[in-house]
Structure formats: C-alpha cells, structure tokens
Design an enzyme around this catalytic site. Structure first.
Site, PDB file in Angstrom:
ATOM      1  N   LYS A 169       0.923  -1.568  -0.140  1.00  0.00           N
ATOM      2  CA  LYS A 169      -0.288   0.117  -0.060  1.00  0.00           C
ATOM      3  C   LYS A 169       0.900   1.029   0.050  1.00  0.00           C
ATOM      4  O   LYS A 169       0.466   2.065  -0.323  1.00  0.00           O
ATOM      5  CB  LYS A 169      -0.648  -0.346   1.389  1.00  0.00           C
ATOM      6  CG  LYS A 169      -1.673  -1.094   1.305  1.00  0.00           C
ATOM      7  CD  LYS A 169      -2.225  -1.259   0.120  1.00  0.00           C
ATOM      8  CE  LYS A 169      -3.401  -2.709  -0.135  1.00  0.00           C
ATOM      9  NZ  LYS A 169      -2.673  -4.236   0.481  1.00  0.00           N
ATOM     10  N   CYS A 195       8.228  -8.725  -1.399  1.00  0.00           N
ATOM     11  CA  CYS A 195       8.320 -11.460  -1.188  1.00  0.00           C
ATOM     12  C   CYS A 195       8.846 -10.701  -2.836  1.00  0.00           C
ATOM     13  O   CYS A 195       8.623 -10.600  -4.301  1.00  0.00           O
ATOM     14  CB  CYS A 195       6.818 -11.511  -1.655  1.00  0.00           C
ATOM     15  SG  CYS A 195       6.219 -11.353   0.579  1.00  0.00           S
ATOM     16  N   GLU A 214      -7.471  -8.653   1.738  1.00  0.00           N
ATOM     17  CA  GLU A 214      -6.548  -9.581   1.500  1.00  0.00           C
ATOM     18  C   GLU A 214      -7.621 -11.503   1.633  1.00  0.00           C
ATOM     19  O   GLU A 214      -7.498 -11.792   2.827  1.00  0.00           O
ATOM     20  CB  GLU A 214      -6.051  -9.692   0.989  1.00  0.00           C
ATOM     21  CG  GLU A 214      -5.352  -8.789   0.395  1.00  0.00           C
ATOM     22  CD  GLU A 214      -3.779  -8.693   0.271  1.00  0.00           C
ATOM     23  OE1 GLU A 214      -2.963  -9.147   0.898  1.00  0.00           O
ATOM     24  OE2 GLU A 214      -3.192  -7.822  -0.539  1.00  0.00           O
ATOM     25  N   SER A 258      -4.291 -11.533  -2.030  1.00  0.00           N
ATOM     26  CA  SER A 258      -3.187 -10.876  -2.107  1.00  0.00           C
ATOM     27  C   SER A 258      -2.398 -11.462  -3.828  1.00  0.00           C
ATOM     28  O   SER A 258      -3.024 -12.320  -4.093  1.00  0.00           O
ATOM     29  CB  SER A 258      -2.622 -11.656  -1.374  1.00  0.00           C
ATOM     30  OG  SER A 258      -1.088 -11.991  -1.525  1.00  0.00           O
TER      31      SER A 258
END
Length: 624
Positions: free
Chosen positions: A124, A195, A499, A525
């Site tokens: 975000k 990630c 999510e 997600s």
C-alpha cells in the site's frame, strides 16, 4: 516562470521565524533560494521490504545536495500485508493507503516543498505515495527498496524455489511433514526486500516504470544487489533535473500529471496485463487515475484485457520464475520492448529517465527503450546492469552482494519474457468479468487460473466473513464443485477490503485449488492463484447482488466470455432485494458477524467507494 513553492516560507521579513526554524534544521544562509526537495521514506522494522530503507534517504539526499538542492526527509507508515494477514490487522491495510497519501500531502504542503522523492516498496506504500504525488503535481521520482531474492530449499534431493505463499500452503497441508514445513518456512523469505514473486508490491513498483515516474530497473533489481545503490543516487539527481526544468525553464513536461497521463495509464495497465500482475494493481491504478484527474476506468481495463497477450509468467503463477529472473530477462523495459514491437505501447509519453532537450522524441519512453531494452540496446553497461543476480545468502542488508548471472535471458520463445508470437497466452493475465453478480465488474487474475478452470459452474457456499470461510474450508464444509462466496468484506463492508490469501491457500492445501471457485467483494493477495474472483462491485454493503446469493444457488463463470452469472431469475432476485430492504437498519449488513471495528475504520468506511472506483473516498460526500 513558476516560483519556488518554498519561497512562501523562506522569503520576506515576515518569514523571519520560519527561516530561523529552517536554520535550526541545518539550512545555511547561502542555502535559501535553493529548491527544497522532500524525501518521503517508509523505513520500518516491521516489514522485510522496508527494513533496509533507513539509510536510503541519506543516499538520495547526498545526490540532491550535490546537485544544488536542500533535501529534507520524513517518514510514513508501512503495513506488512503478510504479517497482518488472517486476523483483524488486515482491516487496516487498504485504509493505510489513504493515510499514507494524506501524510505525504500534509508534509509536503505544510512545508512548501518544491519536489519529491518517494522511497517506497510494499503493497500500500507505493500506491499511497503515487496518489499523493499525482495529487500534489510537483516534480517527483519514485525509487523502491527492491524485491527480495527467491527462497530456495532442498526437498527430496531436489532444489526448489520458494516464496511466502509456499510457506503458507505447506503450513496448512497435513500431508507435509513438520520437518519439511519448517524447512520451507525458514527458506521462503531469505533476504530484505518485497516478496520475490509478481505480488502486489513488485507489480506496483514495475508499474511506476511504465507510468514514467521511476528509473529502469526499479521494479526488478534485487534489494540486496550493489547496483541498486545507483538507483537511489540517480533518483536524487533526476528529481533535481526535473525541478530545474520546471522552475527555471517553465517546462511542464516535468510534472507528474503530464508524465502519467491517460496514455501512460494505458501503458501501465498494458504492462500489468502482459506480466500477470496482482489484481490489486487494478484497484490502485484506478485510485491513482482519479488523483491525476485522468478518466481511466474499468471499461478501459476490460477493453485492454482482450487485446494484450500474456508475455511474462512469474510466481505465484509459476514456480519457475521470480523477480530475479524477470530482471535477468531485461526487467520492465524488456517487457515494454516486446509490447512496443507488438504495437501495443504508447512510446511518445514523457519519462523521468529521459532528458527533454526540446528535440522531437526527446524525454520520451521511446528514447528510454532505445537505451534500456536489452533486445535493442548496444550499451554494454545496460546489459551488465540486467545481469545482476542473487547471492543466495540470507541478509537484511541492502547492497550486500554483487553477483551476476552468467548471461542475459534473451530467449523470447521459451524464456521468462516472451515475444507476442510465443506468448504464454494471447489474452493477458488479468480480466474484468461482469454480470448480475457484479454489475460494475470484478477482477480475476487469469495468469494464475488453470486452463481447465476458465469456465466453471458450481453451487454457492456463502460466508459472511473471511473468518467464517476459513473455518468452513478447514472444517470440511467446502467440497469439490462449490463456489465459495465471501461477502461483506469490501471497502465499506469489511471495512478495509481484506485480502483473501488464507482461504485460497487453504483450498489448495485441501486439494481443492482447481475443484472450487471463490468470489468476493474483498480482494486477493498478489500471492493468490487459482479461480479467485475479487473486487465484486457493487459490494454487499453498497447493495450489490452478492449480498443476495443463497447457499446452493448456481453460479456460472465464463472467463473467455468475461461473464459471471447468478442463475436466479430476475423475479426471484427482486423478491430477495425487497426482503433485504425490509430489514431497515440491518439491511445490507452481515448476519451474526462478530468483529471489532475501531472509530478510525468506521471513519474510513463512511467515505469508501466500491472497488470499481478504486476504493477511494466518495468525493460527492466532501463537496461544499
């Protein structure tokens, strides 16, 4: 000629007090009159994508000051969606986007900064800063912390690549031993950085390149690699060049709204579809477009999704490739180059990586591609740059290694990035579906959907919350052929549009990943794959049809036809709607849900729009 915004607080006798305070921050007599460049950092020790950002502001500042500016750094918050996942903390994730946008606006406008560098990374934070930058419309450059290296572990004498989702699925799969689950957990996230797959964070950092607001390599260069240091230094130099173009030369092409225009948003969405980016990017691009006053809507996304091929397949859509592999294949510029050769890109848009000297084509994406597309560049330094690879050493330190791949991945037939002729599919990795379930549309990440699931018909299994759905899945209520419906999880109904990574992960862990579908007015997600349809609009809390679905209803999903249909007659739906309205104050609210909602979240919910509007604030409620 535009006047420096900072002159408001640095010029004239009436600003003696303000100058005294500026001096107390280190500003010298001969500094007054220089542009003040705000550096919005998002360092935090809570988030692996941000743990290494503490010193990045100083790097950017050094380049700004060397180029003749005054650098002033401040921080914003950053929520880790993975750590906040699966409990009440996830309610705060999407609302934090608005908080970040507001905080950047507050700091920049309160102190009359002339330009801005945004140091972001995760889910975000990049969207929030992007919204602020387009709202402020002052010269800006984005530079992110970069992706983490892919995890690697050895199971059954086979070396496999891993990421966060693998750890979650293994942890929930009773067929995976405790020993193997622990190995995967310890190996999944080995370094600092966002990630390692094409999840939301990396998707958004790639899109800033396509929007023209960040430098080549921003979305793909590993956080651990020494080459990333130059991106931070160059961001400082570039923002000063943009500031000088605007304030000294009255060149409005240096402003973000003239860079990220409608064509640039089309480029960003084209990239997103081609690389199978996170479905969350749709939400964030729609929100950013509204801040930029660009008329970019779900209808545009639907149109483009039918034209753009899927050229790059990355985890979670495949275990074979991660962001480190995308970089080796040429990064975002490599994908954009293939899109350009396919005739699907606007190359006449401005870009912060290009100097605009007034000659035709200068300052545009076309000139950036000529230099940075590995399939056309003659610059050996650029080729060397895209050979930066992983070291495989766990670390939380930036710039800690300088390993190189032995060669570039220029295989456009079977490599990580494909040409249009050899695309993974001729339709892209995201699609907009519509029908009576979602009159204003919903989103599916087709890149993660198995071909056998492109059409699906099943019976509704309805849950009023993500928590109930998780309990139902793990408790064996959900069986093959079900369409799991999770509602009242939209921006207003959640609130916060959680999510749904745990429900999709648990479906996989129970062997139902291809046997069930999941639809929700919440979101997914970037790590989600499978037949997962989110952003259903209008949401349940806003009177959407998803609130009227009952257990056992037949739901028909047809991705090639872009259709999602509740097989219930209009007469029956109208009767259900009337029954809902008769509930009065309890209408369009979840039945029996026990959830604490703070005053801060209630305030967010009061103004939140549905996902088809980007879940931004309803401006009509704020007009005089």
């Amino acid at each position: 000629m535009p006047k420096l915004r900072s002159a408001t607080s640095t010029e004239g006798r009436n600003m003696a007090g303000a100058r005294a305070l500026w001096r107390a921050t280190g500003v010298k007599d001969n500094d007054f009159g220089k542009p003040i460049i705000a550096i919005a950092n998002s360092f935090t020790q809570f988030v692996p994508g941000h743990v290494h950002l503490k010193d990045m502001g100083s790097l950017v500042a050094s380049a700004i000051e060397e180029a003749g500016g005054i650098a002033k750094e401040f921080n914003t918050i950053a929520v880790d969606d993975g750590i906040a996942m699966g409990h009440g903390g996830m309610l705060y994730s999407l609302p934090s986007r608005e908080l970040i946008a507001d905080s950047v606006e507050y700091m920049v406008n309160a102190h009359c900064a002339d330009a801005l560098v945004c140091i972001s990374n995760c889910d975000k934070i990049t969207p929030g800063m992007l919204m602020a930058a387009l709202r402020l419309n002052i010269p800006v450059v984005f530079v992110s912390g970069g992706p983490m290296e892919a995890g690697k572990t050895k199971l059954s004498d086979k070396l496999i690549k891993l990421d966060l989702v693998d750890a979650m699925v293994a942890g929930a799969d009773s067929n995976v031993s405790d020993e193997d689950s622990a190995k995967i957990e310890r190996s999944a996230c080995p370094t600092c950085g966002s990630c390692s797959g094409m999840f939301t964070a990396n998707s958004m950092n790639c899109l800033t390149e396509a929007l023209g607001l960040s430098l080549p390599g921003n979305g793909s260069m590993l956080a651990t690699h020494a080459d990333r240091r130059e991106l931070f230094l160059e961001a400082g130099r570039r923002v000063m060049a943009l500031a000088k173009r605007y304030y000294h030369q009255d060149d409005e092409s240096a402003l973000p709204r003239n860079i990220a225009n409608f064509k640039a948003f089309e480029n960003a969405m084209t990239l997103d579809i081609a690389m199978g980016g996170s479905s969350n990017t749709v939400l964030h691009l729609l929100a950013a477009a509204q801040e930029a006053d660009v008329d970019f809507t779900m209808a545009d996304i639907d149109r483009m999704s039918r034209l753009v091929p899927h050229l790059c397949k990355v985890a979670p859509s495949t275990p074979k490739y991660h962001m480190e592999d995308v970089h080796r294949a040429g990064g975002v510029m490599g994908i954009l180059g293939e899109l350009d050769r396919a005739g699907l890109l606007h190359t006449d848009v401005f870009h912060v990586a290009a100097d605009n000297d007034g000659t035709p084509g200068s300052g545009t994406l076309k000139s950036v591609l000529a230099q940075y597309d590995v399939m056309q560049t003659q610059d050996e330094k650029v080729k060397h740059f895209f050979m930066a690879g992983p070291a495989g050493i766990p670390t939380t330190k930036a710039f800690s290694q300088d390993c190189r791949w032995p060669s570039l991945d220029n295989d456009r037939q079977e490599g990580c990035i494909r040409s249009r002729e050899f695309a993974f599919s001729q339709e892209g990795g995201l699609a907009v579906l519509s029908g009576n379930v979602a009159e204003n549309g919903c989103i599916v990440k087709t890149a993660g959907v198995d071909e056998s699931n492109l059409t699906f018909v099943g019976s509704a299994r309805v849950y009023e919350s993500q928590d109930d759905a998780v309990a139902g899945i793990l408790g064996g209520e959900v069986v093959a052929g079900d369409v799991v419906v999770i509602r009242y999880e939209g921006p207003k109904g959640g609130p916060g549009m959680q999510e749904m990574l745990y429900p999709t992960s648990y479906l996989k862990s129970r062997g139902l990943g291809k046997a069930c579908a999941l639809i929700t007015d919440g979101r997914f997600s970037g790590g989600t794959s499978g037949l997962s349809i989110g952003h259903v609009s209008p949401e349940a809390a806003a009177g959407g049809t998803i609130a009227l679905i009952e257990n056992g209803d037949r739901i028909e999903i047809d991705i090639p036809k872009r259709s999602i249909k509740l097989a219930v007659s209009d007469v029956e739906l109208n009767a259900r709607r009337e029954k809902m309205h008769s509930l009065g104050p309890m209408a369009w609210k979840p039945i029996g849900r026990q959830r604490y909602v703070s005053l801060a979240l209630k305030a967010y919910a009061m103004l939140a729009t549905s996902a088809d509007k980007g879940a931004v604030r309803d401006r009509s409620k704020l007009e005089d």
